[in-house]
Write an enzyme that holds these catalytic residues in place. Structure first.
Site, PDB file in Angstrom:
ATOM      1  N   HIS A 155       0.837  -1.215   0.000  1.00  8.84           N
ATOM      2  CA  HIS A 155       0.000   0.000   0.000  1.00  8.84           C
ATOM      3  C   HIS A 155       0.868   1.261   0.000  1.00  8.84           C
ATOM      4  O   HIS A 155       0.431   2.309   0.470  1.00  8.84           O
ATOM      5  CB  HIS A 155      -0.938   0.037   1.212  1.00  8.84           C
ATOM      6  N   SER A 276      13.966  21.933 -16.021  1.00  5.38           N
ATOM      7  CA  SER A 276      12.726  22.688 -16.170  1.00  5.38           C
ATOM      8  C   SER A 276      13.040  23.995 -16.896  1.00  5.38           C
ATOM      9  O   SER A 276      14.112  24.563 -16.717  1.00  5.38           O
ATOM     10  CB  SER A 276      12.133  22.985 -14.792  1.00  5.38           C
ATOM     11  N   LYS A 282      15.407  22.243 -10.866  1.00  2.86           N
ATOM     12  CA  LYS A 282      14.741  20.972 -11.126  1.00  2.86           C
ATOM     13  C   LYS A 282      15.604  19.956 -11.865  1.00  2.86           C
ATOM     14  O   LYS A 282      16.344  20.284 -12.775  1.00  2.86           O
ATOM     15  CB  LYS A 282      13.461  21.204 -11.942  1.00  2.86           C
ATOM     16  N   GLU A 289       8.849   8.894 -16.587  1.00  6.71           N
ATOM     17  CA  GLU A 289       7.461   9.342 -16.783  1.00  6.71           C
ATOM     18  C   GLU A 289       6.965   9.010 -18.187  1.00  6.71           C
ATOM     19  O   GLU A 289       5.832   8.552 -18.376  1.00  6.71           O
ATOM     20  CB  GLU A 289       7.351  10.850 -16.556  1.00  6.71           C
TER      21      GLU A 289
END
Ligand code: ARG
Length: 457
Positions: A155, A276, A282, A289
């Protein structure tokens, strides 16, 4: 007007040509198409169906056409229906009448099925190789980080300590199953449809075994109707590809989570990260992704193909042409994803200290404490309750297990003794000493077994 329209009074409407052509995407099958045609021409000559001189001219012309396409010198005319027509038309321009003999005892229906199988056999071979490289990366990582402990999760809540190597080997198993599925699919793809004609077989004394040997097929199809209408092998590939992408996607999701500042378990190499356009600090896990995102595309292709096939009567129907873009994109996406994720894993930086900190902080030894009590005579369900109350006490007091005194432990059960302080992530891990467990000894055995498996297949 196209050379297959002699029974028509007028040329096809321009929109119809645009709508029906597959050339913008199936040009990619030119190598397979030419290979298939050369084998077919050889067989026709060997069987005395066409003259050897014609066969020679055909083969020479086809070899030249392949070079023209490879060198970017071939003109793909939009009015050509597909790569098969485009190659044949070019052959006619090069060698004249003899070109027209190539299509004796053949239909585009058995031709395209043959091309597709040749193409997919190559793709499957590369896929199996690429999956193996990724497995090798996981075994390498498991060996390199054999001593590193990690919180295991259920979980996404900290559950029990495990070895990082054990976690990596879980992925080894997934890609082993993928590799087996692709190998299995390769077996059923490795069947020659050529010789089935349009649907009924052909009215010539052909030698299908000869063509199969020329093209490297292990067997020939048994039923002409099935052979020209079957795309099961493409569905199997896409289903296996979907599973492999799902595994890559789950891995990617973990990399995204683990590389986040809150976890900080790993750092993705600069070569596999992006920045970024506005936030200078970043470092984003875009590769992971995108892999997660592209998985949806592959699932979509599987659904598209299954849906396309479900209402088709025997035998060939033009709907089948819709398999091309789906299978090409699935193969491209899968192969590139496997390769880029392998590179990302090979260069990943592991932060054992961060992992260990989480192991110590998260009450991961609660189950071990319950087991401790059970081994001293307590009933498991009672032990579970005792340790649950102990955890609740710690949360209220803002303490971890190692910060408790023996007296505090004994508030919950008299069975707790001094040796409770000997429980660590290490002893917990090594106590899972069954086949498939995370004990270091078992994981070392698993690494050796994985190495053997890689050597043998
Ligand atoms: N471009 C077609 C395909 O990809 C080739 C077969 C065409 N056959 C036909 N009878 N129209 O399926």
């Amino acid at each position: 007007m196209s050379h297959v329209r002699s029974r028509f009074d007028k040329p096809a409407d321009e929109l119809v040509i645009k709508y029906t052509t597959s050339l913008p995407f199936d040009w990619r099958l030119y190598r397979e198409d030419i290979r298939g045609s050369i084998a077919h021409a050889r067989m026709l000559a060997k069987q005395g169906i066409i003259d050897p001189e014609d066969a020679l001219a055909i083969i020479k012309g086809l070899v030249e056409i392949e070079l023209e396409i490879t060198d970017g010198k071939f003109e793909f005319k939009p009015e050509m229906e597909d790569i098969h027509m485009a190659v044949e038309a070019r052959l006619k321009a090069k060698i004249g009448e003899a070109a027209g003999r190539l299509h004796t005892a053949r239909s585009r229906n058995d031709q395209v099925a043959t091309d597709l199988r040749l193409y997919l056999k190559d793709v499957l071979t590369w896929t199996i190789e690429s999956a193996k490289s990724l497995q090798e990366a996981f075994v390498g990582l498991a060996e390199k980080h054999i001593g590193v402990a990690l919180p295991g999760y259920t979980h996404l809540q900290p559950a029990q300590p495990i070895l990082l190597a054990h976690h990596y080997l879980a992925y080894f198993e997934m890609f082993q199953r993928d590799r087996e599925r692709f190998t299995d699919c390769l077996e059923r793809t490795d069947v020659l449809p050529l010789g089935s004609g349009a649907l009924a077989g052909v009215a010539y004394d052909i030698d299908r075994g000869f063509v199969a040997r020329e093209l490297g097929f292990r067997s020939i199809s048994r039923n002409s109707l099935d052979a020209v209408s079957d795309r099961d092998f493409v569905v199997e590939f896409m289903a296996a590809a979907s599973l492999a992408m799902m595994h890559l996607s789950r891995l990617s999701e973990e990399l995204v989570i683990w590389s986040g500042a809150e976890f900080g378990f790993i750092e993705i190499d600069d070569a596999y990260a992006t920045g970024s356009s506005i936030m200078p600090q970043k470092k984003n896990p875009d590769v992971a992704e995108l892999c997660r995102g592209k998985t949806g595309r592959v699932y979509g292709h599987l659904m598209a193909l299954l849906t396309m096939l479900k209402g088709l009567p025997l035998a060939y129907n033009r709907d089948l042409q819709e398999d091309k873009e789906a299978v090409f994109d699935t193969a491209d996406t899968l192969l590139l994803s496997l390769k880029v994720v392998t590179g990302m894993m090979q260069t990943i930086k592991v932060k054992p200290d961060r992992m260990l900190k989480s192991v110590d902080r998260s009450f991961l030894l609660a189950t071990d404490l319950a087991d401790y009590l059970v081994k001293r005579g307590e009933v498991f369900r009672n032990a579970h309750g005792i340790v649950g109350r102990l955890v609740s006490y710690c949360v209220k007091e803002g303490k971890t297990f190692p910060e408790l005194t023996l007296d505090e432990y004994r508030l919950f059960s008299p069975l707790f003794c001094e040796d409770v302080f000997e429980l660590t992530a290490g002893t917990s891990i090594d106590s899972k000493d069954n086949p498939g467990g995370t004990a270091r000894r078992r994981v070392e055995e698993a690494i050796a077994a994985a190495r053997t498996l890689l050597e043998e297949s």
